[in-house]
Design an enzyme around this catalytic site. Structure first.
Site, PDB file in Angstrom:
ATOM      1  CG  ASP A 312      -2.093  -0.840   1.089  1.00 50.05           C
ATOM      2  OD1 ASP A 312      -2.615  -0.856  -0.044  1.00 50.05           O
ATOM      3  OD2 ASP A 312      -2.527  -1.469   2.071  1.00 50.05           O
ATOM      4  CG  ASP A 349      -7.882  20.445   9.043  1.00 45.12           C
ATOM      5  OD1 ASP A 349      -8.096  19.321   9.550  1.00 45.12           O
ATOM      6  OD2 ASP A 349      -7.742  20.613   7.814  1.00 45.12           O
ATOM      7  CD  GLU A 353      -4.041  14.983   4.980  1.00 47.09           C
ATOM      8  OE1 GLU A 353      -4.584  15.030   6.111  1.00 47.09           O
ATOM      9  OE2 GLU A 353      -4.006  13.941   4.299  1.00 47.09           O
ATOM     10  CG  PHE A 382     -13.548  17.551   4.630  1.00 48.14           C
ATOM     11  CD1 PHE A 382     -13.015  18.157   3.506  1.00 48.14           C
ATOM     12  CD2 PHE A 382     -14.072  16.261   4.515  1.00 48.14           C
ATOM     13  CE1 PHE A 382     -12.990  17.484   2.295  1.00 48.14           C
ATOM     14  CE2 PHE A 382     -14.058  15.607   3.314  1.00 48.14           C
ATOM     15  CZ  PHE A 382     -13.509  16.208   2.191  1.00 48.14           C
ATOM     16  CG  MET A 388     -14.707  23.408  -0.171  1.00 46.16           C
ATOM     17  SD  MET A 388     -15.266  25.044  -0.597  1.00 46.16           S
ATOM     18  CE  MET A 388     -16.857  25.113   0.133  1.00 46.16           C
ATOM     19  CB  SER A 389     -12.227  22.125   6.112  1.00 47.00           C
ATOM     20  OG  SER A 389     -10.864  22.317   5.786  1.00 47.00           O
ATOM     21  CE  LYS A 400      -7.032  22.969   4.972  1.00 45.01           C
ATOM     22  NZ  LYS A 400      -7.873  22.922   6.145  1.00 45.01           N
ATOM     23  CG  ASP A 523      -4.946  -1.830   8.094  1.00 45.78           C
ATOM     24  OD1 ASP A 523      -5.536  -1.828   6.991  1.00 45.78           O
ATOM     25  OD2 ASP A 523      -4.483  -0.805   8.616  1.00 45.78           O
ATOM     26  CG  ASP A 527      -6.634  -4.474   3.124  1.00 39.09           C
ATOM     27  OD1 ASP A 527      -6.864  -4.085   1.961  1.00 39.09           O
ATOM     28  OD2 ASP A 527      -6.066  -3.773   3.977  1.00 39.09           O
TER      29      ASP A 527
END
Lengths: 687, 606
Positions: A312, A349, A353, A382, A388-389, A400, A523, A527
């Site tokens: 992954d 946030d 990210e 978000f 967006m948030s 953004k 996990d 999967d």
């Protein structure tokens, strides 16, 4: 768990010594065909010794005694090797046993926290039962959370003391018996019956009790058994040959049974035969040292065969989170303005990210994080609808989001995305990054460049894998452009972009149809099908019960890069077997030169020319060979337990070095060893 | 020292052999792949005709069990046919000497011997078999046993090359094509060339000629049943014979000798095999017969490479065989050229002089062929399972006599029998790949096929059964009067003779340390069973292995794969071959030729 145990741990050695005697039980011996023949040989010479003591022996009683003694030592040493390997496993199991102690479980009548509970011992719980586990309680058995969220201390099995979050309805809903809930409460549906829990299986495996022979081990055993049978006949037929020779030459004595047994034990591949099971157990043990539980020995071996790794992207190749690396303002917008707005939009946030945007703004433009409450701001989280948030400050609406989301947002406000921003968005996407567009009101300020960060050192690792002949394929949900960029940066051989969980299964099936052996990690419950299909499947311990059931290895550290170590351990296991087999067989040459002249020089004095080691006497030569044959097992125990050194290099180079060390070494070492033993025997006047 | 002429003869031999490998190997691969090969126009109608006669309209692909049953039934009928023809030969035409029917035990031994491609000869051709027996029973089996060997190896190659199927080809087609396209044309050409050299081909009775000077010779006394008489000490009774006339044996020789050499059969028309002038008259005939010994087994390596789509694999095996062959051959050459210290002590000069004096140990050798061509032939005929001789191996110096023994002990894989040599070598490859594969940390594979317990079992059976049987029977014979009674030379040499007999029969070679009287019920029956058991047991293991391999997937190779054409692998394969041969036979060789040589040297002060 996974404590490093020294090879010279005294406690283990003591137990192992005791066990080596217990293992002389014929029922145990018969499981190993090579050593069983030695066992029969030892019994035979013991009988001959008794006969000699009674006065009608075929050879001096002292000689038969010495040979017999060392034959029994050969068996004991082999037993000792196995007991050592098992002892190390048992030490690991000890820690696990503590976790398995009797726990009082609060059994629920129905899936409701407030339903009536009865206290029952954990051993009586069966699959399907519901139990309530509250703060401070131990989880009584393996199961999955059907209600609630809790932090769980899993150090009993993982050795990791930081608690982990387990919650219902997620990929983290599996709990393991013996672990402790340290906050909140959960309702667990038990998934295993008594004696079949994860810990039970781990204990059985590390102790070697449930160890089944793997196909490769069986193939090797067949070869060794066949060789043993041949050597048995080689030695047995020496008796008629000796009769003939004595009859023809009218000189010397017919070879004694003691010498024949000695010769046979020296020729039979006792070195590898005695160490074979220790090597297998030690392989499992090394997996455990790496904090990986092999649910079958077969999986460890298959790991060495893998030629394709499916990885992954997220978490394995990249750090798992995209990080902001640059602010690219729209034309006519100051970069600080963009950074400021971006930071404000991200202050609340909590996603990685978002945090990385705050950090970047601070590091690059000296903008300190501010408190949203002080600013009188409200955070706009978000949502899947808006995609967006952002934050609403008095008089300012900062957002953004993905380019399309912002585009439709500003369009609604009667504006549009400037061409310069559009260009930046495309450029970032082309480089494999994720563009995040920032807008204040209807003005688009610019773009944040979010980038996947490839883990340090992974490129080199992949290069080594390529040398070992293992191809890496990265699987990601990203678009092909992004995927290609990351793939190039990480140095994987191939990638599968835009992949959905079922694509992974398809990819594995396709590769297997082409004859590849595929390994993967996973996990999530989604999967599980792919894990079940893969030849080697490493499930993360943090993963769901379904994933753990489907995998054949469980990584307690939940570290996806562990797969690489797993492959190496698998290869090392096979290499240890191969190298010691080569060594064992190459040894025989020298033993012939020791024993044959000794056994037949009475009849044919000319055969003394073959005594190239110049051993002092016939008896000493035979005894030296037997002693060497027994001692070499002891000397090789550390190697069997640790495994032969493994270097990441191509098969040809590996073979060359191993052939030199174990093939040529195996040819020469016994000449020196037997000579040394002979000198010592002569020095102490023991012959 | 070996003379320059001697060396150049050896060099020429290998040069011509190597030049033939590629075209012949290519041709055989084309034949088995059913592609155009050049002889189609001639052979194809014949092939069709044979199928029509056999009611084999459209040959079906066979799985390993079907292939095996076809092979076994075919060979069973072969045994019966050869047996019956011998037992009824007095009633058959072309028996001008009116040889009586062959005794049952000898007929069984000979039937087993020729069907298994062994061509062990407990009979004397010119003194016991009529021409019909020689042609219909023996020559036919020379073709068919060779074709069986070829079919078996081709089935194994298909097992390695094809994947995820159960098809190994069709035994009848493979046998017919082997005979029609390969063995018959080559034999025809060789027979024609050989007869130009003086090999006879007729059905005449034996003419009696008067000798210019009467001949006196000593030979062992035999009873009515042909058994050697012995004195009280167990030494054979000898008698001196004087004779003024001689009978010259005749027969259809050339047609039998060509296939005898090409098909690694080796059963001579005459008792002294290719040492007899009518069977091998000139240096050229000797050269061609010697070439024919190694020709097909060597070329098969190239065929294998072509069929495996990886010629390097074929060259690697061929190189391994050469590397095994050269030192063995050199030992025999050097020791024979060095001569016998016992002869040297009698004042016989053992140093060769080019073109005039052969030097060395000329005992048991034809003066026409000398040391070089005798030793080279001895190595070639035992490296392959040919077993024809042009000199008496029994008379070699002990260590030079060890060379043919040990070459057989390696399992007839150095070139080996036609087909059987290559499949024997492939079994050793599988053992090598297994050990080497483990050493690089991967489940072993060969040509992309995984070697798992089943393959290991079959390869182990194929490789290790031979030493067990040979040792067991040698042990039995060396302590039983039934075995020791046949020995001509007592002591270690007699032991070597027994060992040689069972080694030769067990490896389907057929050459002999001729001092042993092998025509006794004991040697005939036990030896016959040994030949059958080892030939077909190994063939069964081979086909079972092919059947298991052909079902497997092909694993694509990568840099983690063990390469099987590199010098390193060749060295490993060499070592495994030598070590298995050495470990199993070193003790018995030490008590036979090795100690004999040590005593000889010791006696003459070396």
């Amino acid at each position: 768990m996974a404590t490093k145990i020294s090879i010279w741990d005294l406690g283990i050695i003591k137990t192992a010594i005791r066990d080596s005697f217990l293992k002389l039980n014929p029922r145990h011996q018969i499981r190993n065909p090579v050593m069983f023949t030695v066992y029969i040989g030892s019994l035979l010479t013991s009988g001959l010794f008794i006969q000699a003591c009674l006065g009608t022996g075929e050879a001096p009683a002292s000689f038969i005694f010495a040979i017999t003694l060392w034959l029994w030592f050969t068996l004991l040493f082999a037993n000792f090797a196995e007991a050592m390997a098992e002892g190390r496993g048992k030490a690991q199991a000890q820690a696990l046993r503590k976790a398995r102690r009797e726990i009082q479980a609060k059994k629920l009548a129905k899936a409701d926290k407030n339903a009536k509970t009865i206290l029952v011992p954990s051993a009586s719980l069966r699959a399907g039962d519901l139990v309530l586990v509250e703060t401070g309680d131990f989880i009584p058995s393996d199961g999955e959370i059907i209600e609630g969220i809790a932090s769980v201390n899993e150090s009993a099995i993982t050795g990791e003391s930081a608690p982990v979050i387990r919650e219902s309805g997620s990929d983290r809903n599996a709990v393991t018996g013996g672990t402790q809930v340290i906050s909140d409460w959960i309702i667990v549906r038990i998934t295993t019956n008594p004696g079949e829990t994860f810990i039970d299986r781990m204990i059985a495996l590390v102790e070697g009790a449930k160890r089944q022979k793997t196909p490769n081990e069986i193939a090797l055993t067949i070869l060794l058994a066949a060789l043993t049978l041949v050597f048995l006949l080689v030695c047995a037929t020496l008796l008629p040959f000796s009769f003939y020779s004595v009859g023809a030459m009218k000189a010397g004595k017919v070879i004694s049974i003691t010498v024949l047994v000695a010769l046979f034990v020296c020729l039979a591949p006792t070195t590898i035969g005695g160490l074979l099971s220790a090597i297998g157990i030690a392989g499992m043990d090394r997996m455990i040292q790496a904090n990986v539980i092999a649910l079958s020995g077969r999986a460890v071996e298959a790991a060495g065969d893998i030629d394709t790794l499916i990885l992954d992207k997220t978490g394995t190749i990249t750090l798992g989170n995209r990080q902001a690396t640059a602010f690219i303002p729209a034309e006519g917008v100051n970069v600080e303005t963009l950074a400021n707005a971006a930071q404000l939009a991200s202050l609340a946030d909590e996603t990685p990210e978002g945090r990385s945007i705050v950090v970047l703004a601070k590091e690059k433009y000296g903008l300190r994080g501010r408190d949203l409450v002080e600013l009188g701001a409200t955070f706009i989280p978000f949502t899947a609808q808006t995609r967006m948030s952002g934050a609403n400050l008095p008089g300012r609406q900062i957002r953004k989001g993905a380019a399309e989301a912002i585009e439709s947002y500003v369009k609604d406000l009667g504006s549009s995305v400037p061409f310069s921003v559009q260009k930046s968005v495309d450029a970032i996407a082309r480089q494999g990054g994720t563009p995040l567009v920032v807008a204040e009101g209807k003005n688009v300020l610019g773009v944040i460049h979010l980038k996947d960060i490839v883990k340090g050192g992974i490129r080199e690792r992949f290069a080594q894998l390529r040398q070992m002949g293992i191809r890496t394929i990265m699987v990601t949900g990203d678009n092909p452009l992004t995927a290609a960029a990351i793939a190039a940066e990480a140095g994987v051989d191939d990638f599968l972009a835009n992949s959905k969980p079922e694509d992974k299964l398809k990819l594995i099936r396709r590769l297997q149809a082409e004859g590849h052996l595929v390994a993967m990690t996973g996990d999530g419950t989604n999967d599980a099908p792919a894990l079940a299909q893969a030849d080697v499947a490493v499930a993360m311990n943090t993963g769901t019960q379904a994933a753990k059931e489907a995998g054949n290895l469980v990584d307690l550290d939940s570290n996806p890069t562990k797969l690489l170590e797993v492959v190496e351990i698998g290869k090392q296991l096979l290499m240890t077997r191969g190298s010691l087999t080569t060594f064992s067989i190459a040894n025989d040459v020298a033993k012939y030169f020791a024993i044959l002249p000794a056994a037949f020089a009475g009849t044919y004095p000319a055969l003394n020319a073959l005594n190239i080691m110049r051993l002092s006497s016939s008896n000493s030569a035979i005894l030296s060979a037997v002693i060497f044959n027994a001692l070499i097992i002891v000397f090789l125990i550390p190697l069997a337990l640790r495994g032969v050194a493994y270097h990441r290099m191509s098969a040809t180079r590996l073979l060359r070095s191993n052939v030199l060390v174990y093939g040529l070494g195996g040819l020469l070492v016994p000449f020196i060893g037997i000579k040394i033993v002979d000198l010592l025997l002569a020095f102490f006047g023991l012959t | 020292m070996i003379t320059g002429i001697g060396l150049s003869q050896i060099a020429l031999y290998f040069l011509v052999l190597l030049l033939c490998v590629k075209p012949l190997g290519w041709y055989m691969a084309r034949v088995y792949e059913g592609k155009a090969c050049g002889l189609d126009r001639l052979c194809h109608p014949l092939e069709k005709l044979i199928y029509r006669l056999c009611n084999l309209r459209s040959p079906q692909e066979m799985n390993w069990k079907q292939y095996l049953s076809a092979m076994l039934i075919f060979n069973l009928f072969g045994v019966l046919a050869v047996y019956l023809i011998q037992r009824l030969q007095i009633h058959l035409p072309w028996n001008p000497q009116a040889f009586p029917n062959v005794a049952p035990d000898l007929a069984f031994n000979t039937a087993a011997s020729f069907v298994t491609n062994t061509n062990w000869q407990a009979y004397g051709g010119e003194s016991s078999l009529g021409y019909a027996t020689q042609m219909l029973a023996l020559t036919v089996q020379n073709f068919l046993s060779a074709a069986t060997g070829l079919a078996l190896v081709i089935a194994l190659i298909r097992g390695l090359v094809q994947h995820e199927t159960s098809h190994l080809g069709n035994f009848w087609v493979d046998t017919v094509r082997s005979t029609l396209y390969i063995l018959l044309p080559l034999s025809l050409v060789l027979a024609l060339i050989l007869s130009s050299q003086g090999l006879i081909q007729n059905f005449k009775p034996y003419p009696k000629i008067s000798l210019l000077t009467p001949l006196r010779y000593v030979q062992a006394k035999t009873d009515a049943a042909g058994q050697t008489l012995q004195d009280a000490k167990g030494n054979p009774l000898m008698e001196t014979i004087q004779s003024g006339t001689q009978e010259l044996p005749m027969g259809p020789v050339a047609s039998q000798i060509a296939i005898k050499q090409l098909g690694t059969n080796g059963g001579g028309f005459f008792n002294t095999n290719s040492a007899y002038p009518y069977e091998n008259p000139t240096p050229l005939s000797n050269f061609l017969e010697m070439l024919a010994i190694l020709l097909l087994p060597a070329a098969l390596c190239y065929t294998f490479g072509m069929m495996a789509n990886d010629k390097r694999q074929g060259w690697a095996l061929l190189l391994t065989m050469f590397l095994l062959f050269l030192p063995f051959m050199s030992v025999a050459l050097v020791l024979e050229q060095k001569g016998n210290p016992a002869l040297a002590a009698m004042g016989i000069d053992s140093v060769a002089e080019a073109a005039t004096y052969p030097g060395g140990n000329m005992e048991g050798k034809e003066t026409r062929f000398g040391i070089i061509n005798s030793a080279l032939w001895a190595a070639a005929t035992t490296a392959t399972s040919n077993g024809s001789v042009n000199a008496m191996h029994d008379s070699f110096t002990p260590l030079a006599g060890l060379v043919p023994l040990w070459l057989m002990h390696l399992g007839e894989v150095v070139f080996g029998g036609i087909g059987s040599g290559l499949y024997g070598m492939l079994m050793l490859v599988i053992l090598t790949v297994f050990v080497a594969g483990l050493m690089v940390g991967r489940t072993p594979e060969y040509l992309g096929k995984k070697i798992e317990p089943y393959e290991m079992k079959m390869a182990a059976v194929a490789v290790l059964l031979m030493p067990m049987i040979v040792l067991l029977l040698t042990g039995l014979a060396s302590v039983s009067p039934l075995g020791t009674h046949s020995i001509a030379n007592p002591g270690t040499h007699g032991f070597s003779e027994i060992l040689y007999a069972f080694t030769s029969m067990g490896n389907n070679n057929g050459s002999a340390f001729a001092g042993l009287n092998a025509n006794t019920p004991f040697y005939n029956l036990v030896g016959g069973l040994e030949m059958l058991l080892l030939r077909f047991w190994i063939a069964i293991a081979t086909l079972a292995l092919a059947g298991s391999l052909v079902r497997k997937k092909r694993i694509p190779s990568s840099s983690g794969t063990l390469t099987t054409h590199t010098p390193l692998f060749i060295i490993l394969l060499l070592s495994v071959t030598l070590i298995i041969g050495a470990l199993t036979f070193f003790p018995v060789l030490a008590l036979g030729p090795i100690v004999e040589q040590l005593m000889l040297w010791g006696h003459y002060g070396y």
